[in-house]
Structure formats: C-alpha cells, structure tokens
Design a protein around this motif. Structure first.
Motif, PDB file in Angstrom:
ATOM      1  N   ILE A   1       0.872  -1.163   0.000  1.00  0.00           N
ATOM      2  CA  ILE A   1       0.000   0.000   0.000  1.00  0.00           C
ATOM      3  C   ILE A   1       0.916   1.221   0.000  1.00  0.00           C
ATOM      4  N   ILE A   2       0.435   2.309  -0.560  1.00  0.00           N
ATOM      5  CA  ILE A   2       1.236   3.531  -0.625  1.00  0.00           C
ATOM      6  C   ILE A   2       0.514   4.591   0.196  1.00  0.00           C
ATOM      7  N   VAL A   3       1.181   5.069   1.225  1.00  0.00           N
ATOM      8  CA  VAL A   3       0.541   5.999   2.160  1.00  0.00           C
ATOM      9  C   VAL A   3       1.425   7.228   2.372  1.00  0.00           C
ATOM     10  N   PRO A   4       0.845   8.352   2.838  1.00  0.00           N
ATOM     11  CA  PRO A   4       1.682   9.508   3.139  1.00  0.00           C
ATOM     12  C   PRO A   4       2.712   9.151   4.206  1.00  0.00           C
ATOM     13  N   GLN A   5       3.946   9.561   3.969  1.00  0.00           N
ATOM     14  CA  GLN A   5       5.050   9.282   4.893  1.00  0.00           C
ATOM     15  C   GLN A   5       4.698   9.692   6.323  1.00  0.00           C
ATOM     16  N   THR A   6       4.032  10.835   6.448  1.00  0.00           N
ATOM     17  CA  THR A   6       3.735  11.363   7.795  1.00  0.00           C
ATOM     18  C   THR A   6       2.678  10.526   8.518  1.00  0.00           C
ATOM     19  N   SER A   7       1.953   9.672   7.782  1.00  0.00           N
ATOM     20  CA  SER A   7       0.912   8.860   8.432  1.00  0.00           C
ATOM     21  C   SER A   7       1.501   7.610   9.086  1.00  0.00           C
ATOM     22  N   LEU A   8       2.758   7.297   8.750  1.00  0.00           N
ATOM     23  CA  LEU A   8       3.398   6.069   9.242  1.00  0.00           C
ATOM     24  C   LEU A   8       4.305   6.368  10.427  1.00  0.00           C
ATOM     25  N   ASN A   9       4.074   5.682  11.514  1.00  0.00           N
ATOM     26  CA  ASN A   9       4.952   5.807  12.676  1.00  0.00           C
ATOM     27  C   ASN A   9       5.323   4.434  13.201  1.00  0.00           C
ATOM     28  N   PHE A  10       6.621   4.256  13.469  1.00  0.00           N
ATOM     29  CA  PHE A  10       7.050   3.008  14.098  1.00  0.00           C
ATOM     30  C   PHE A  10       6.775   3.114  15.591  1.00  0.00           C
TER      31      PHE A  10
ATOM     32  N   PRO B   1      10.646  -7.619   5.130  1.00  0.00           N
ATOM     33  CA  PRO B   1      10.697  -6.321   4.459  1.00  0.00           C
ATOM     34  C   PRO B   1       9.525  -5.459   4.939  1.00  0.00           C
ATOM     35  N   LEU B   2       9.772  -4.184   5.170  1.00  0.00           N
ATOM     36  CA  LEU B   2       8.717  -3.330   5.736  1.00  0.00           C
ATOM     37  C   LEU B   2       8.300  -2.200   4.804  1.00  0.00           C
ATOM     38  N   THR B   3       9.262  -1.396   4.361  1.00  0.00           N
ATOM     39  CA  THR B   3       8.899  -0.238   3.526  1.00  0.00           C
ATOM     40  C   THR B   3       9.905  -0.069   2.398  1.00  0.00           C
ATOM     41  N   SER B   4       9.493   0.640   1.361  1.00  0.00           N
ATOM     42  CA  SER B   4      10.455   1.112   0.366  1.00  0.00           C
ATOM     43  C   SER B   4      10.029   2.491  -0.091  1.00  0.00           C
ATOM     44  N   GLN B   5      11.028   3.255  -0.522  1.00  0.00           N
ATOM     45  CA  GLN B   5      10.785   4.643  -0.892  1.00  0.00           C
ATOM     46  C   GLN B   5      11.845   5.096  -1.888  1.00  0.00           C
ATOM     47  N   PRO B   6      11.428   5.408  -3.123  1.00  0.00           N
ATOM     48  CA  PRO B   6      12.394   5.886  -4.110  1.00  0.00           C
ATOM     49  C   PRO B   6      12.927   7.251  -3.705  1.00  0.00           C
ATOM     50  N   SER B   7      14.200   7.528  -4.030  1.00  0.00           N
ATOM     51  CA  SER B   7      14.752   8.843  -3.715  1.00  0.00           C
ATOM     52  C   SER B   7      13.981   9.882  -4.507  1.00  0.00           C
ATOM     53  N   GLY B   8      13.826  11.047  -3.943  1.00  0.00           N
ATOM     54  CA  GLY B   8      13.053  12.095  -4.592  1.00  0.00           C
ATOM     55  C   GLY B   8      11.593  12.017  -4.195  1.00  0.00           C
ATOM     56  N   GLU B   9      11.212  10.894  -3.601  1.00  0.00           N
ATOM     57  CA  GLU B   9       9.831  10.761  -3.122  1.00  0.00           C
ATOM     58  C   GLU B   9       9.857  10.948  -1.615  1.00  0.00           C
TER      59      GLU B   9
ATOM     60  N   ILE C   1       5.170   6.857   1.069  1.00  0.00           N
ATOM     61  CA  ILE C   1       6.032   5.712   1.365  1.00  0.00           C
ATOM     62  C   ILE C   1       5.265   4.429   1.045  1.00  0.00           C
ATOM     63  N   VAL C   2       6.003   3.440   0.580  1.00  0.00           N
ATOM     64  CA  VAL C   2       5.420   2.154   0.192  1.00  0.00           C
ATOM     65  C   VAL C   2       5.563   1.195   1.374  1.00  0.00           C
ATOM     66  N   VAL C   3       4.453   0.617   1.799  1.00  0.00           N
ATOM     67  CA  VAL C   3       4.470  -0.315   2.935  1.00  0.00           C
ATOM     68  C   VAL C   3       4.069  -1.697   2.418  1.00  0.00           C
ATOM     69  N   LYS C   4       4.839  -2.714   2.784  1.00  0.00           N
ATOM     70  CA  LYS C   4       4.533  -4.087   2.337  1.00  0.00           C
ATOM     71  C   LYS C   4       3.238  -4.532   3.018  1.00  0.00           C
ATOM     72  N   SER C   5       2.201  -4.791   2.223  1.00  0.00           N
ATOM     73  CA  SER C   5       0.881  -5.035   2.813  1.00  0.00           C
ATOM     74  C   SER C   5       0.819  -6.344   3.597  1.00  0.00           C
ATOM     75  N   GLY C   6       1.734  -7.266   3.306  1.00  0.00           N
ATOM     76  CA  GLY C   6       1.757  -8.524   4.045  1.00  0.00           C
ATOM     77  C   GLY C   6       2.169  -8.355   5.493  1.00  0.00           C
TER      78      GLY C   6
END
Ligand SMILES: [Zn+2]
Ligand SMILES: [Zn+2]
Length: 145
Positions: A49-58, A87-95, A99-104
């Motif tokens: 799933i792709i969510v706003p970076q600010t919505s994700l908190n560890f 694997p938890l997240t991935s994020q291309p540089s410039g983005e 942030i991309v979160v592994k839905s599994g």
C-alpha cells in the motif's frame, strides 16, 4: 474519525501504525513485479500500500535501512527487520511525500480493511506462473499440504 492500520515484522520486534484522515480513500493494493522486489521479498512480486510518509509511525523498534538502486540508477530506501528479515517499507529517492508499505506486514484486521488490487507496476517483469492465480487447474488447500 480517522482510519488506522497496524502492522509488524514477523518477530514483532518492530511494530508500526498508519493513521489516515477519514477523508482519505482506503489504501488499495499495488503489486510490484520488479526484479529487486522479487529478491527483497523472496516472492514472485511485492504487495504494497502507498501511504503519506507522515501517516506512518514506528511504535516499537527501528527497522534497518538498505540503500538499493532502481533500474534507472536512482536510490531506493528499503527498510527491514534486522532480526527476522521481514521487508517493511520502500521509498524511491526524490519521493519524500509517500512511502510504500509491504501489505503482508499489516495485522490481519488491517489487511482485511485495505481496498482492492488497483495497480501492477513493472508489469513487463511479471513471472509467468502468476497468471494462474485465481485460475482453474491449481490445487487449492486450506492450511498446509
Ligand atoms: Zn522482526
Ligand atoms: Zn519493485
């Protein structure tokens, strides 16, 4: 009211929470068939799933960062649990907005609350066997074989 989604790595050393305003659409599933996602996840593709970076908190633990390269030479920040390897997240540089979160890695209830499959990227790299998903001719077993 906001929508929240929670998840963790396999060993649960790392947990996270995603809080989205109720006005945001429910996150939909994006599959990535790129070669690096196959290696990163050990699977045929990554589901995200792709969510706003600010919505994700560890909420527990800190993932380890691996700096990957995409096929255009750009940097991709991939995070994972250093203990169990999920694997938890991935994020291309410039983005820096999304942030991309592994839905599994979402908890069962949160995963069930995600939307439909909406997009497949790097479709040209799709493994041929994935065409049989949901098709006839595949043995289907509830639980292990
Ligand atoms: Zn872990
Ligand atoms: Zn990918």
């Amino acid at each position: 009211m906001s929508q929240s989604f929670t998840g963790s790595c396999l060993c649960k050393n790392i947990t996270y929470r995603i809080d989205l305003p109720a006005s945001e659409p429910v996150p939909e599933i994006v599959l990535c068939h790129c070669t690096n996602c196959k290696h990163y996840t050990g699977s045929g593709f990554s589901a995200n799933i792709i969510v706003p970076q600010t919505s994700l908190n560890f909420t527990e633990g800190t993932p380890k960062l691996y700096l990957d390269r995409n096929d255009r030479g750009g940097q991709v920040r991939r995070t994972f649990c250093a203990n169990c390897g999920s694997p938890l997240t991935s994020q291309p540089s410039g983005e820096d907005r999304m942030i991309v979160v592994k839905s599994g890695t979402l908890d069962d209830e949160s995963r069930a609350n995600c939307g439909k499959l909406s997009m497949e990227i790097y479709h040209q790299r799709k493994d041929r066997w994935t065409d049989a998903l949901g098709q006839e001719g595949v043995q289907r077993i509830n639980g292990m074989w």
